[in-house]
Design an enzyme around this catalytic site. Structure first.
Site, mmCIF file in Angstrom:
data_model
loop_
_atom_site.group_PDB
_atom_site.id
_atom_site.type_symbol
_atom_site.label_atom_id
_atom_site.label_comp_id
_atom_site.label_asym_id
_atom_site.label_seq_id
_atom_site.Cartn_x
_atom_site.Cartn_y
_atom_site.Cartn_z
ATOM 1 N N CYS A 1 -1.880 2.085 6.989
ATOM 2 C CA CYS A 1 -1.409 1.066 6.055
ATOM 3 C C CYS A 1 -1.748 -0.330 6.561
ATOM 4 O O CYS A 1 -1.890 -0.556 7.741
ATOM 5 C CB CYS A 1 0.099 1.159 5.888
ATOM 6 S SG CYS A 1 0.560 2.557 4.913
ATOM 7 N N GLU B 1 0.800 -1.219 0.000
ATOM 8 C CA GLU B 1 0.000 0.000 0.000
ATOM 9 C C GLU B 1 0.832 1.267 0.000
ATOM 10 O O GLU B 1 1.987 1.269 0.403
ATOM 11 C CB GLU B 1 -0.876 0.024 1.266
ATOM 12 C CG GLU B 1 -1.968 -0.991 1.202
ATOM 13 C CD GLU B 1 -2.711 -1.091 2.501
ATOM 14 O OE1 GLU B 1 -2.881 -0.054 3.180
ATOM 15 O OE2 GLU B 1 -3.123 -2.200 2.837
#
Ligand code: SAH
Length: 350
Positions: free
Chosen positions: A333, A91
């Protein structure tokens, strides 16, 4: 996945590879500049077609492709899921600050550090990312931005940057190359859980990044409860490395401190933290914890966070409570990846 990643190469290495394939070395300069603009082989207009077709046969230009995105309605923060040719995904988060667009990138698929509050570590470290893949994360976002560009980079996505030392340092040198993105290390923050020997090494690299240390505790006993790295590198060694960093680079250190209810957020712990950091050129970032349901860890109220901040300030320690960005899109994240890949939720960030 092709073994050769053009984006991981320095210009001299690229020139060698171009020569080896039978093309004049000066083509490497054009290739480097196109690749770092985010171009694919078919968009490199001043390079010979036969050379490009040859490269496209067994290599790829851009390794990171954005396959999912989320935009925060609250503050415009964007979250991306990048997929690499081998199917692994990481990510990235793009935040709009006054001082420019800041991209948070990942350095590993997963992480092996085992911090109790972090979702990235739930399945261990699957693999390191190459310098080219990290660069690919930045370029993929620049391609989407159309006219704007990433201005600051923080290495705070999944992974422990200093556990992937060589590729991370290569990445830092590549992004600061004048024929590439030309992003000065001064616009980069590198966050580590505290791998002390690598912190000493990094201080020697002449890369003036901002070093963030994920401290999260004022003493070994507390730190050991939530961060296994504290066993390998106790607090006195960690603080020694922090002092050496400041001395060597002349730059202040940032300490990350996620306030966890019942673990590290009491008044006496703020006092202890102040004593620990006294005299060190530093700033403390107090982070509201993203709750981790599986491990029963909870954040603290705003009021409690402010009391902790006040105690630090009273002791003349520079500190702020970090603004939460993109909370409506799970700005932390680890969560988007787990949802898309249908892994158990974890809820943390990292
Ligand atoms: N491995 C590096 C960088 C990745 S994590 C490091 O440890 O610093 C980026 C930051 O997010 C670290 O400070 C990490 O401790 C913090 N973090 C991880 N999970 C979190 C959570 N659930 N809530 C708040 N911060 C978290």
């Amino acid at each position: 996945m092709p073994d050769l990643q053009w984006l991981s190469l320095f210009p001299e290495e690229m020139a060698e590879e171009v020569k080896r394939r039978g093309y004049p070395a000066f083509r490497a300069k054009q290739l480097f500049s196109w690749l770092h603009k985010g171009a694919d082989f078919d968009g490199m207009s001043n390079l010979p077609k036969d050379m490009l077709a040859d490269l496209a046969k067994d290599t790829i230009a851009q390794p990171a492709v954005i396959t999912h995105r989320q935009v925060s309605q609250a503050d415009g923060t964007q979250k991306y899921l990048y997929t690499f040719p081998d199917g692994n995904a990481v990510e990235g988060v793009l935040m709009r600050y006054k001082h420019g667009l800041t991209l948070c990138i990942s350095t590993q698929v997963g992480c092996k550090m085992g911090c109790a509050f972090c979702a990235s570590t739930l399945d261990g470290c699957i693999r390191n990312l190459s310098a080219g893949e990290m660069l690919g994360e930045v370029l993929a976002v620049n391609r989407e931005l159309q006219g704007e560009a990433v201005h600051n980079i923080v290495l705070m996505g999944s992974g422990e940057p200093l556990d992937n030392y060589e590729q991370v340092v290569r990445f830092l040198r590549l992004i600061s190359h004048p024929n590439g993105l030309n992003i000065s290390p001064r616009r980069v923050s590198l966050s580590t859980c505290g791998i002390v020997d690598k912190m000493h090494l990094l201080a020697q690299e002449k890369l003036p990044v901002t070093l963030s240390v994920s401290l999260h505790a004022p003493d070994d006993a507390t730190r050991l409860r939530i961060m296994p790295i504290a066993k390998a590198w106790p607090m006195d060694k960690l603080m020694e490395a922090c002092r050496a960093w400041v001395e060597m680079t002349g730059r202040r250190i940032v300490f990350e401190y996620a306030l966890i209810d019942g673990v590290n957020s009491e008044g006496h712990q703020a006092k202890k933290l102040s004593q620990l950091l006294r005299g060190l050129q530093c700033h403390v970032n107090l982070i509201p914890l993203n709750d981790v349901k599986e491990r029963d860890l909870k954040g603290v109220s705003r009021q409690k966070a402010e009391a902790f901040l006040k105690e630090l300030e009273n002791n003349h320690i520079s500190a702020t409570i970090r603004r939460e960005m993109g909370s409506d899109i799970q700005g932390a994240c680890g969560q988007l990846r787990r949802r898309v890949l249908k892994l158990p939720s974890g809820e943390g960030q990292g």
